[in-house]
Design a protein around this motif. Sequence first.
Motif, PDB file in Angstrom:
ATOM      1  N   LEU A 132      60.450  10.731  21.484  1.00 57.35           N
ATOM      2  CA  LEU A 132      61.076  11.098  20.219  1.00 57.35           C
ATOM      3  C   LEU A 132      60.033  11.188  19.115  1.00 57.35           C
ATOM      4  O   LEU A 132      58.999  10.527  19.169  1.00 57.35           O
ATOM      5  N   ASN A 133      60.336  11.987  18.113  1.00 58.34           N
ATOM      6  CA  ASN A 133      59.476  12.049  16.923  1.00 58.34           C
ATOM      7  C   ASN A 133      59.781  10.827  16.067  1.00 58.34           C
ATOM      8  O   ASN A 133      60.416  10.912  15.018  1.00 58.34           O
ATOM      9  N   ASP A 134      59.337   9.671  16.561  1.00 61.40           N
ATOM     10  CA  ASP A 134      59.655   8.395  15.927  1.00 61.40           C
ATOM     11  C   ASP A 134      58.480   7.441  16.151  1.00 61.40           C
ATOM     12  O   ASP A 134      57.419   7.848  16.615  1.00 61.40           O
ATOM     13  N   THR A 135      58.695   6.176  15.863  1.00 56.91           N
ATOM     14  CA  THR A 135      57.625   5.196  16.022  1.00 56.91           C
ATOM     15  C   THR A 135      57.417   4.850  17.487  1.00 56.91           C
ATOM     16  O   THR A 135      58.266   5.118  18.345  1.00 56.91           O
ATOM     17  N   ILE A 136      56.259   4.215  17.756  1.00 57.79           N
ATOM     18  CA  ILE A 136      55.978   3.752  19.119  1.00 57.79           C
ATOM     19  C   ILE A 136      57.037   2.734  19.545  1.00 57.79           C
ATOM     20  O   ILE A 136      57.530   2.774  20.678  1.00 57.79           O
ATOM     21  N   THR A 137      57.401   1.838  18.641  1.00 58.14           N
ATOM     22  CA  THR A 137      58.422   0.833  18.964  1.00 58.14           C
ATOM     23  C   THR A 137      59.726   1.499  19.383  1.00 58.14           C
ATOM     24  O   THR A 137      60.314   1.145  20.411  1.00 58.14           O
ATOM     25  N   ALA A 196      48.195  -1.788  24.914  1.00 57.77           N
ATOM     26  CA  ALA A 196      48.215  -2.696  23.760  1.00 57.77           C
ATOM     27  C   ALA A 196      46.969  -2.506  22.888  1.00 57.77           C
ATOM     28  O   ALA A 196      47.063  -2.488  21.647  1.00 57.77           O
ATOM     29  N   LYS A 197      45.792  -2.372  23.516  1.00 62.88           N
ATOM     30  CA  LYS A 197      44.544  -2.225  22.754  1.00 62.88           C
ATOM     31  C   LYS A 197      44.568  -0.956  21.910  1.00 62.88           C
ATOM     32  O   LYS A 197      44.135  -0.953  20.743  1.00 62.88           O
ATOM     33  N   PHE A 198      45.088   0.118  22.482  1.00 63.65           N
ATOM     34  CA  PHE A 198      45.185   1.385  21.744  1.00 63.65           C
ATOM     35  C   PHE A 198      46.104   1.240  20.533  1.00 63.65           C
ATOM     36  O   PHE A 198      45.773   1.677  19.427  1.00 63.65           O
ATOM     37  N   ILE A 199      47.280   0.612  20.735  1.00 59.50           N
ATOM     38  CA  ILE A 199      48.258   0.449  19.648  1.00 59.50           C
ATOM     39  C   ILE A 199      47.689  -0.439  18.550  1.00 59.50           C
ATOM     40  O   ILE A 199      47.830  -0.140  17.356  1.00 59.50           O
ATOM     41  N   ASP A 200      47.038  -1.519  18.934  1.00 58.31           N
ATOM     42  CA  ASP A 200      46.472  -2.440  17.936  1.00 58.31           C
ATOM     43  C   ASP A 200      45.386  -1.770  17.090  1.00 58.31           C
ATOM     44  O   ASP A 200      45.126  -2.189  15.956  1.00 58.31           O
ATOM     45  N   GLY A 201      44.780  -0.714  17.623  1.00 61.07           N
ATOM     46  CA  GLY A 201      43.728  -0.019  16.887  1.00 61.07           C
ATOM     47  C   GLY A 201      44.240   1.029  15.923  1.00 61.07           C
ATOM     48  O   GLY A 201      43.466   1.590  15.139  1.00 61.07           O
ATOM     49  N   LEU A 202      45.540   1.301  15.964  1.00 63.00           N
ATOM     50  CA  LEU A 202      46.119   2.288  15.048  1.00 63.00           C
ATOM     51  C   LEU A 202      46.369   1.654  13.684  1.00 63.00           C
ATOM     52  O   LEU A 202      46.734   0.480  13.609  1.00 63.00           O
ATOM     53  N   PRO A 203      46.216   2.412  12.591  1.00 62.94           N
ATOM     54  CA  PRO A 203      46.444   1.851  11.257  1.00 62.94           C
ATOM     55  C   PRO A 203      47.840   1.253  11.092  1.00 62.94           C
ATOM     56  O   PRO A 203      47.997   0.196  10.476  1.00 62.94           O
ATOM     57  N   GLU A 204      48.856   1.941  11.632  1.00 62.64           N
ATOM     58  CA  GLU A 204      50.240   1.456  11.482  1.00 62.64           C
ATOM     59  C   GLU A 204      50.751   0.763  12.739  1.00 62.64           C
ATOM     60  O   GLU A 204      51.938   0.422  12.823  1.00 62.64           O
ATOM     61  N   LYS A 205      49.860   0.608  13.715  1.00 63.88           N
ATOM     62  CA  LYS A 205      50.188  -0.111  14.949  1.00 63.88           C
ATOM     63  C   LYS A 205      51.502   0.385  15.560  1.00 63.88           C
ATOM     64  O   LYS A 205      51.659   1.566  15.816  1.00 63.88           O
ATOM     65  N   PHE A 206      52.474  -0.525  15.807  1.00 63.07           N
ATOM     66  CA  PHE A 206      53.725  -0.139  16.478  1.00 63.07           C
ATOM     67  C   PHE A 206      54.580   0.799  15.626  1.00 63.07           C
ATOM     68  O   PHE A 206      55.480   1.467  16.137  1.00 63.07           O
ATOM     69  N   THR A 242      53.525   3.429  14.130  1.00 63.62           N
ATOM     70  CA  THR A 242      52.929   4.759  14.127  1.00 63.62           C
ATOM     71  C   THR A 242      53.920   5.777  14.697  1.00 63.62           C
ATOM     72  O   THR A 242      54.491   5.571  15.779  1.00 63.62           O
ATOM     73  N   ARG A 243      54.134   6.870  13.974  1.00 64.47           N
ATOM     74  CA  ARG A 243      54.993   7.946  14.473  1.00 64.47           C
ATOM     75  C   ARG A 243      54.156   8.857  15.365  1.00 64.47           C
ATOM     76  O   ARG A 243      53.023   9.226  15.017  1.00 64.47           O
TER      77      ARG A 243
END
Length: 553
Positions: free
Chosen positions: A422-427, A451-461, A463-464
């Motif tokens: 979906l065009n939504d957040t990772i969560t 997990a390592k990839f997500i933690d490296g994103l500015p908005e983490k979980f 992130t859209r």
Amino acid sequence: MLGPMLYIYRRYWDEAKLLLAGVAFIVLCSATAGIAAPYVFSRLVDTLRADSWGETIIWAFVGYGLLFGLSQALSNMVNYMAMMSAENLNFIAGTAFFERLLKKTINFFIDYNPAEIQQAKSRGQNAVYTLVQLGLIVLIPGIIQITLTLLVLGASINLEIVVIVFVYGAAFIAFTFFANRWTRPYLDAAIKADQANSKFVGNSINAMETLRYFGGDQWVAGRFAEQAREVRDSWASFATRRIFYSLVFGAMLAAQIGITYFVLLPRYRAGELTIGDVVLFDSLLLQLNRPFQTIGSSIDDVLRSYSRFIPFAKMWGAPEEPDVAPHPDFRLAAGSIVFEHVGYAYRDKPAVSDVSFTARRGRLNFLTGETGSGKTTLFKIALKSLEPREGRVLIDGVPLSDIARADWYSVIGVVPQEIMLLNDTITSNIILGRPLDEARLRSAVERASIAKFIDGLPEKFDTRIGERGLKLSGGERQRVAIARALYADPQILFLDEASSALDERTEAEIMGEIRALADEMTILAITHRKTVIAPGDVVVELTPEGVSERIAA
């Protein structure tokens, strides 16, 4: 046909009975006020003389104005209350239909494409909505108004007038019905041609550059003009006939008024009727033209609504997947999957026959074979999307057919070949509507090695990831899908060509991560790429000669 309609209306009555009672009361008050206003006016006309002018008569006319205004206000209230009530019905019909769809067999979705289902749903909703709208706004108010009018005319004038008005009304309704039936095809043709032309123009504009390469722009212009001419001619045919019918309606009204006054005027001359009686008749007759016409039109609308409801009812009554009652504490012990002499055929064309194998924890279990060998069919059987025609599937020794669908889906995870993001957040893409549990979410992404990839994103979980997950790479999308499957802590994991769209390096990484989960859960995977199979994996190969099961060397 009547089953789904009765079900919807029964639910509608249960949820909206107070609103419907309010609508019925307002309808009755509106009709009564609509008849009372001209009756009061006619009596005031009889009392209006030069020597009786005074404050009382002025207040009487003010009261008449208030009564007339009340009748109009109540009539508008009925329209909006009926609209609100019917929208609730629209909601009930749509949600009930969708609930039924969720229970349909896989063959249902083979027989009907999404456009057909959506069209049947929309037309069915419109049909039940239209019937209630017609009942609340047209039929019930119209019948009450006609009945009260005839009673007032009979009591105030005589039964001859009642008979004349009744016969006129019946003829008016019948002619309106047939006039609509005769002109409706031209209206439908105009609308259909206009829709087809709009679709043609849209497709042509998208392909205009290519059309110009082949000199097709003039062909497009000619096609557009041809279809536009069909729209124009259909509208012209519809309007021409309606003009003729308007003349007939006028002639009927003129004949009815002429006959009525032929009966009324001798009685007025004899002093049996007053000017007020004549005014009352004239006012009521003009008011009756609207319900006569709308009732005639609504009869055709009722018949059309019935025919529009047929596809809805047919899909509603299509066979549903068999199911059993869920178990309150359903869990698996070993998570073994045993296929015993399983067979299935699509419309009597065999897809798989006499398939037997076992999948257990501790190793990856691969299902391989050429295209058309039946891998997907066996997967659908394991996912309870299909019921085997022959043999059975055992889960820890229990027939899969004896396990409730809800229980089964609570202990399995699925990574399909085509990942829906979906065009939504990772969560949101991982939990996919399930209750959010932060600990389970963290565990799922760690086990899916994202997990390592997500933690490296500015908005983490938060992130859209864009439409269809286009902001992620292929491997990242695949790991999100794996995390989604692992979020519920499944005891069995199904992979359907889960790495087929990836390059060899990313595929090897992901399959290594999945292989590390084999001791925690039973993993059954479809693949046609032999490179993902490692020594020690269980390989079940489907061939025209039969099924072979081996440990990869």
